[in-house]
Design an enzyme around this catalytic site. Sequence first.
Site, PDB file in Angstrom:
ATOM      1  N   ARG A 215     166.436 128.970 121.757  1.00 28.38           N
ATOM      2  CA  ARG A 215     167.897 128.906 121.891  1.00 28.38           C
ATOM      3  C   ARG A 215     168.327 128.521 123.301  1.00 28.38           C
ATOM      4  O   ARG A 215     169.386 127.919 123.490  1.00 28.38           O
ATOM      5  CB  ARG A 215     168.518 130.273 121.548  1.00 28.38           C
TER       6      ARG A 215
ATOM      7  N   SER B 265     163.893 151.835 120.927  1.00 23.58           N
ATOM      8  CA  SER B 265     163.481 153.069 120.268  1.00 23.58           C
ATOM      9  C   SER B 265     164.208 154.263 120.877  1.00 23.58           C
ATOM     10  O   SER B 265     164.590 155.210 120.170  1.00 23.58           O
ATOM     11  CB  SER B 265     161.968 153.259 120.396  1.00 23.58           C
TER      12      SER B 265
ATOM     13  N   LYS C  70     155.270 152.342 131.421  1.00 26.74           N
ATOM     14  CA  LYS C  70     156.306 151.475 130.858  1.00 26.74           C
ATOM     15  C   LYS C  70     157.644 152.204 130.778  1.00 26.74           C
ATOM     16  O   LYS C  70     158.689 151.664 131.165  1.00 26.74           O
ATOM     17  CB  LYS C  70     155.861 151.016 129.465  1.00 26.74           C
TER      18      LYS C  70
ATOM     19  N   LYS D 169     155.972 159.390 123.595  1.00 27.24           N
ATOM     20  CA  LYS D 169     156.426 158.249 122.799  1.00 27.24           C
ATOM     21  C   LYS D 169     155.350 157.187 122.756  1.00 27.24           C
ATOM     22  O   LYS D 169     154.761 156.845 123.781  1.00 27.24           O
ATOM     23  CB  LYS D 169     157.697 157.651 123.422  1.00 27.24           C
TER      24      LYS D 169
ATOM     25  N   LYS E 111     150.034 157.274 122.109  1.00 26.53           N
ATOM     26  CA  LYS E 111     149.615 156.188 121.222  1.00 26.53           C
ATOM     27  C   LYS E 111     148.755 156.764 120.116  1.00 26.53           C
ATOM     28  O   LYS E 111     148.031 157.735 120.320  1.00 26.53           O
ATOM     29  CB  LYS E 111     148.800 155.134 121.990  1.00 26.53           C
TER      30      LYS E 111
ATOM     31  N   LYS F 200     170.628 157.911 118.899  1.00 25.15           N
ATOM     32  CA  LYS F 200     171.505 157.796 117.728  1.00 25.15           C
ATOM     33  C   LYS F 200     171.211 158.902 116.725  1.00 25.15           C
ATOM     34  O   LYS F 200     172.133 159.517 116.171  1.00 25.15           O
ATOM     35  CB  LYS F 200     171.315 156.424 117.076  1.00 25.15           C
TER      36      LYS F 200
END
Length: 536
Positions: free
Chosen positions: A300, A416, A152, A128, A164, A422
């Site tokens: 915020r 991601s 990561k 990834k 990458k 999904k």
Amino acid sequence: MYRYLGGLLTRGAGGLYPAADTLLPASSLLRHRGYSQAVDPSDDPNFFTMVEGFFDRGAGIVEDKLVEDLRTRESPEQKRKRVRGILRIIKPCNHVLSLSFPIRRDSGEWEVIEAYRAQHSQHRTPCKGGIRYSTDVSVDEVKALASLMTYKCAIVDVPFGGAKAGVKINTKNYTVSCCENGPNRTRLVPVRVGPGIDVPAPDMSTGEREMSWIADTFATTMGYNDINAHACVTGKPISQGGIHGRISATGRGVFHGIENFINEASYMSQIGMCPGFKDKTYIIQGFGNVGLHTMRYLHRYGAKCVGIAEMDGSIWNPNGMDPKELEEYKLANGSIVGFPNSTPYEGSILEADCDILIPAASEKQLTKSNAHRIKAKIIAEGANGPTTPEADRIFLERNVLVIPDMYLNAGGVTVSYFEWLKNLNHVSYGRLTFKYERDSNYHLLMSVQESLERKFGKHGGSIPVVPTSEFQARISGASEKDIVHSGLAYTMERSARQIMQTANRYNLGLDLRTAAYVNAIEKIFKVYRDSGLIFT
């Protein structure tokens, strides 16, 4: 033409693979492509060497524990030899694929573009990592970024290996049709892309549009008979199988990462700050996707943005700037320079007064030449590799809290991962439970009301049960965006706790980077150990 750093590729099941005789040892990769070290490596180190140096620091600390935890009937020396063997497997970049391909400009002229795809580790698959468009892309850069992606993913418990890609192109010099029909449509797709092989994502100068092009090309070519074809990339538009919350994911992750440490009293006491965001000032370098969304969430929660730096200039306002107003100004003018509620800042804004400095642009921005002049007490690395090893050492000596990139900007790969799931499940989050949760909440309120009326009677009429504003906002059930935001917040909080525990266990103090590397190495090592590789 596809080359494995100058060699040939063979076609196998699922894509193109390097021919056996074209594999080059890691030490020769840079020499092969003509890259060399900087003149002053201590101040401008080779990016991949920099990442490997951080890895070595973490490996040196965790090695004894890995040896101790190895349950084999061998001498300590033999155990250590096995552990070091696995660490040598984890560290190098496994594959670097180099491409040169022609694209035709609208004028009819042809140009040759270079591109690279690095796969650092396949301890988990798929690999990834994003695809970036930049004329500064190099083999060294994609190797370093692929390595960071491996660590990561391990830190945030996302089951991917690191990768990458980089394309040496400035898209501002090309039309949309030229970009679509060039690197996206015909050239990058065959490079081992696939839902279970290698799953790219957006990066510098790429976004939903490019990911949609790649997904469509894969689905109509190599993946024409694969029901999961659109899981070959993430960061797609919603209409193409994307997920709500992906665009803001990295910036939101940066916010949550800062939040987890700035609310931790033990860390704030070490740097002489009070916990919480209120009245904290911050500066952001880079007002792109990451910088914008980081600014939104910090704003915020009461923090004040006093400075923004971009390539064409820096702006300053000690009273703070509104992210929405600044975003609208940049959209209208193409630059932050000249923003009405600010003044131009002369000099390096990285060295200006603030509580939190957020480098969210490019690597090696904080070096030994400017580290002594940084006034921020918290450095939150929104970009990949913004701090050199020498600068990192100086910050530790000065008691500056550096929240490392490999944790802080992991929001993008986390969401991601949610998008990838999904696509594989072929159903959006919340769709199966949304109505049930809404009905259940209303029944709960009715049940409470009926219980009160049975207890106290209805002499003065029905007893109203009024939900709080927080419950009212959730009464209809969780949308996909709610689920994504909740999952991201939980992931960042859990990972922060793990890093804190590692730092405490090894007495690392404020050295969160080493703690993060130790955390990642332990997890990756466990994958190799439990898969049986340790016994070969």
